[in-house]
Design a protein around this motif. Sequence first.
Motif, PDB file in Angstrom:
ATOM      1  N   ILE A   1      10.206  40.273  -9.675  1.00  0.00           N
ATOM      2  CA  ILE A   1      10.898  41.530  -9.380  1.00  0.00           C
ATOM      3  C   ILE A   1      12.348  41.209  -9.026  1.00  0.00           C
ATOM      4  N   THR A   2      13.266  41.967  -9.585  1.00  0.00           N
ATOM      5  CA  THR A   2      14.680  41.734  -9.291  1.00  0.00           C
ATOM      6  C   THR A   2      14.967  42.111  -7.839  1.00  0.00           C
ATOM      7  N   GLU A   3      15.444  41.164  -7.093  1.00  0.00           N
ATOM      8  CA  GLU A   3      15.761  41.405  -5.682  1.00  0.00           C
ATOM      9  C   GLU A   3      17.269  41.533  -5.505  1.00  0.00           C
ATOM     10  N   PRO A   4      17.694  42.461  -4.655  1.00  0.00           N
ATOM     11  CA  PRO A   4      19.135  42.576  -4.407  1.00  0.00           C
ATOM     12  C   PRO A   4      19.670  41.306  -3.746  1.00  0.00           C
ATOM     13  N   LYS A   5      20.830  40.872  -4.196  1.00  0.00           N
ATOM     14  CA  LYS A   5      21.426  39.677  -3.613  1.00  0.00           C
ATOM     15  C   LYS A   5      21.769  39.963  -2.148  1.00  0.00           C
ATOM     16  N   PRO A   6      21.429  39.062  -1.241  1.00  0.00           N
ATOM     17  CA  PRO A   6      21.705  39.290   0.189  1.00  0.00           C
ATOM     18  C   PRO A   6      23.165  39.629   0.458  1.00  0.00           C
ATOM     19  N   LYS A   7      23.370  40.563   1.364  1.00  0.00           N
ATOM     20  CA  LYS A   7      24.723  40.994   1.710  1.00  0.00           C
ATOM     21  C   LYS A   7      25.421  39.944   2.570  1.00  0.00           C
ATOM     22  N   LYS A   8      26.716  39.989   2.530  1.00  0.00           N
ATOM     23  CA  LYS A   8      27.489  39.123   3.405  1.00  0.00           C
ATOM     24  C   LYS A   8      27.490  39.755   4.789  1.00  0.00           C
ATOM     25  N   LEU A   9      26.910  39.066   5.751  1.00  0.00           N
ATOM     26  CA  LEU A   9      26.752  39.643   7.086  1.00  0.00           C
ATOM     27  C   LEU A   9      27.710  38.989   8.085  1.00  0.00           C
ATOM     28  N   PRO A  10      28.245  39.787   8.992  1.00  0.00           N
ATOM     29  CA  PRO A  10      29.164  39.232   9.995  1.00  0.00           C
ATOM     30  C   PRO A  10      28.415  38.449  11.068  1.00  0.00           C
ATOM     31  N   SER A  11      29.146  37.652  11.799  1.00  0.00           N
ATOM     32  CA  SER A  11      28.561  36.884  12.906  1.00  0.00           C
ATOM     33  C   SER A  11      28.068  37.834  14.001  1.00  0.00           C
ATOM     34  N   VAL A  12      26.976  37.449  14.643  1.00  0.00           N
ATOM     35  CA  VAL A  12      26.467  38.229  15.785  1.00  0.00           C
ATOM     36  C   VAL A  12      26.430  37.318  17.018  1.00  0.00           C
ATOM     37  N   ASN A  13      27.419  36.413  17.065  1.00  0.00           N
ATOM     38  CA  ASN A  13      27.554  35.434  18.160  1.00  0.00           C
ATOM     39  C   ASN A  13      26.399  34.436  18.195  1.00  0.00           C
ATOM     40  N   GLU A  14      25.723  34.259  17.060  1.00  0.00           N
ATOM     41  CA  GLU A  14      24.559  33.375  17.014  1.00  0.00           C
ATOM     42  C   GLU A  14      24.897  31.917  17.325  1.00  0.00           C
TER      43      GLU A  14
ATOM     44  N   LYS B   1      27.540  30.790  19.183  1.00  0.00           N
ATOM     45  CA  LYS B   1      27.920  30.708  20.598  1.00  0.00           C
ATOM     46  C   LYS B   1      26.680  30.754  21.494  1.00  0.00           C
ATOM     47  N   ILE B   2      25.767  31.666  21.185  1.00  0.00           N
ATOM     48  CA  ILE B   2      24.547  31.826  21.998  1.00  0.00           C
ATOM     49  C   ILE B   2      23.685  30.571  21.947  1.00  0.00           C
ATOM     50  N   THR B   3      23.470  30.023  20.750  1.00  0.00           N
ATOM     51  CA  THR B   3      22.604  28.848  20.615  1.00  0.00           C
ATOM     52  C   THR B   3      23.229  27.579  21.201  1.00  0.00           C
ATOM     53  N   ARG B   4      24.547  27.467  21.073  1.00  0.00           N
ATOM     54  CA  ARG B   4      25.222  26.301  21.660  1.00  0.00           C
ATOM     55  C   ARG B   4      25.119  26.321  23.184  1.00  0.00           C
ATOM     56  N   LYS B   5      25.295  27.493  23.738  1.00  0.00           N
ATOM     57  CA  LYS B   5      25.211  27.658  25.189  1.00  0.00           C
ATOM     58  C   LYS B   5      23.803  27.323  25.682  1.00  0.00           C
ATOM     59  N   LEU B   6      22.801  27.780  24.932  1.00  0.00           N
ATOM     60  CA  LEU B   6      21.403  27.515  25.282  1.00  0.00           C
ATOM     61  C   LEU B   6      21.092  26.024  25.218  1.00  0.00           C
ATOM     62  N   ALA B   7      21.545  25.379  24.135  1.00  0.00           N
ATOM     63  CA  ALA B   7      21.275  23.949  23.944  1.00  0.00           C
ATOM     64  C   ALA B   7      21.927  23.108  25.044  1.00  0.00           C
TER      65      ALA B   7
ATOM     66  N   LYS C   1      20.675  30.795  11.625  1.00  0.00           N
ATOM     67  CA  LYS C   1      20.619  31.172  10.219  1.00  0.00           C
ATOM     68  C   LYS C   1      20.195  32.616   9.990  1.00  0.00           C
ATOM     69  N   TYR C   2      19.242  33.113  10.796  1.00  0.00           N
ATOM     70  CA  TYR C   2      18.648  34.415  10.487  1.00  0.00           C
ATOM     71  C   TYR C   2      18.919  35.545  11.493  1.00  0.00           C
ATOM     72  N   ALA C   3      19.575  35.236  12.608  1.00  0.00           N
ATOM     73  CA  ALA C   3      19.902  36.294  13.579  1.00  0.00           C
ATOM     74  C   ALA C   3      20.729  37.420  12.954  1.00  0.00           C
ATOM     75  N   PRO C   4      21.734  37.118  12.103  1.00  0.00           N
ATOM     76  CA  PRO C   4      22.510  38.201  11.485  1.00  0.00           C
ATOM     77  C   PRO C   4      21.639  39.160  10.659  1.00  0.00           C
ATOM     78  N   ILE C   5      20.619  38.627   9.990  1.00  0.00           N
ATOM     79  CA  ILE C   5      19.732  39.493   9.198  1.00  0.00           C
ATOM     80  C   ILE C   5      18.903  40.377  10.118  1.00  0.00           C
ATOM     81  N   ALA C   6      18.403  39.792  11.214  1.00  0.00           N
ATOM     82  CA  ALA C   6      17.586  40.555  12.165  1.00  0.00           C
ATOM     83  C   ALA C   6      18.380  41.711  12.774  1.00  0.00           C
ATOM     84  N   VAL C   7      19.666  41.458  13.072  1.00  0.00           N
ATOM     85  CA  VAL C   7      20.523  42.505  13.637  1.00  0.00           C
ATOM     86  C   VAL C   7      20.797  43.585  12.586  1.00  0.00           C
TER      87      VAL C   7
END
Length: 279
Positions: free
Chosen positions: A34-47, A49-55, A71-77
């Motif tokens: 099935i032809t799937e739409p190419k994923p959109k270009k998504l902006p940063s959601v501070n992913e 910064k958040i992960t670096r701070k946590l680590a 990698k996937y936080a922008p898609i979830a938002v």
Amino acid sequence: MKLKILFSILFLLVLSNCGAKKRIVKKKSRGTEITEPKPKKLPSVNEVKITRKLAKKNPRLNKETLAYIRKYAPIAVYEMHQYKIPASITLAQGILESGKGKSKLALKSKNHFGIKCHSKWTGERVYHDDDEKGECFRKYKFVATSYNDHSLFLSQRGRYAFLFDYNIKNYKKWAYGLRKAGYATDRKYPSKLLKIIEDYHLYEFDNIKKSTYSEKFKEANHRKSSKRSKIKRKRYEVEKGDTLYAISRKFSISVADLKALNNLTDNTLSLGQKLIVQE
């Protein structure tokens, strides 16, 4: 003579039983691409910064989980703003159900939510042991499509309708609500989601306002939209049996974008209705 007849009958019975035990193995369908739409270009959601701070704060946190979040936080938002499902819930489910994107099913199908084929699925499929042996699961070209299908799965099924009455920031209610609606058989499913959300501060992604995000999204896609605006809008006339999902796949556009282009408030279509399928 009687013994010969008796042995002959027994021999025939054995042969017939052997024949009955032979199993006819049906070849499993691979489905059609099935032809799937190419994923959109998504902006940063501070992913990052958040992960670096946590680590930095807790070096014991799983590195693969942190990489998954980046990698996937922008898609979830993005999905949260389209379907009103908390990004923290979607992201935690993706981490848990795909084994941080490393499970056999996720690697061979890009299906991060273990979405099974069900009767209406005509796309490509893979077979994997789950509750039963060799169950049918949807196969995708892009992980983003599995995220979108997950949103559709929850938003279009009546048994999950009550979840959308909850506050989008109330991830705890959502976690227990999913279990109540029968999403998972594991009694510990809510607590597993909550541990991931709280250990990795996924609730921070629920706080990203739609207005702020929309502006960033427009900026990220400005060049692409400028090019598309020069193209004449393409329309499609709804035929018998059509669904928004089927039309979206046919023209490589997400269901959310298809609804937005046509100012649709629900998934109802009428025969002969003309839809804009390309800007």
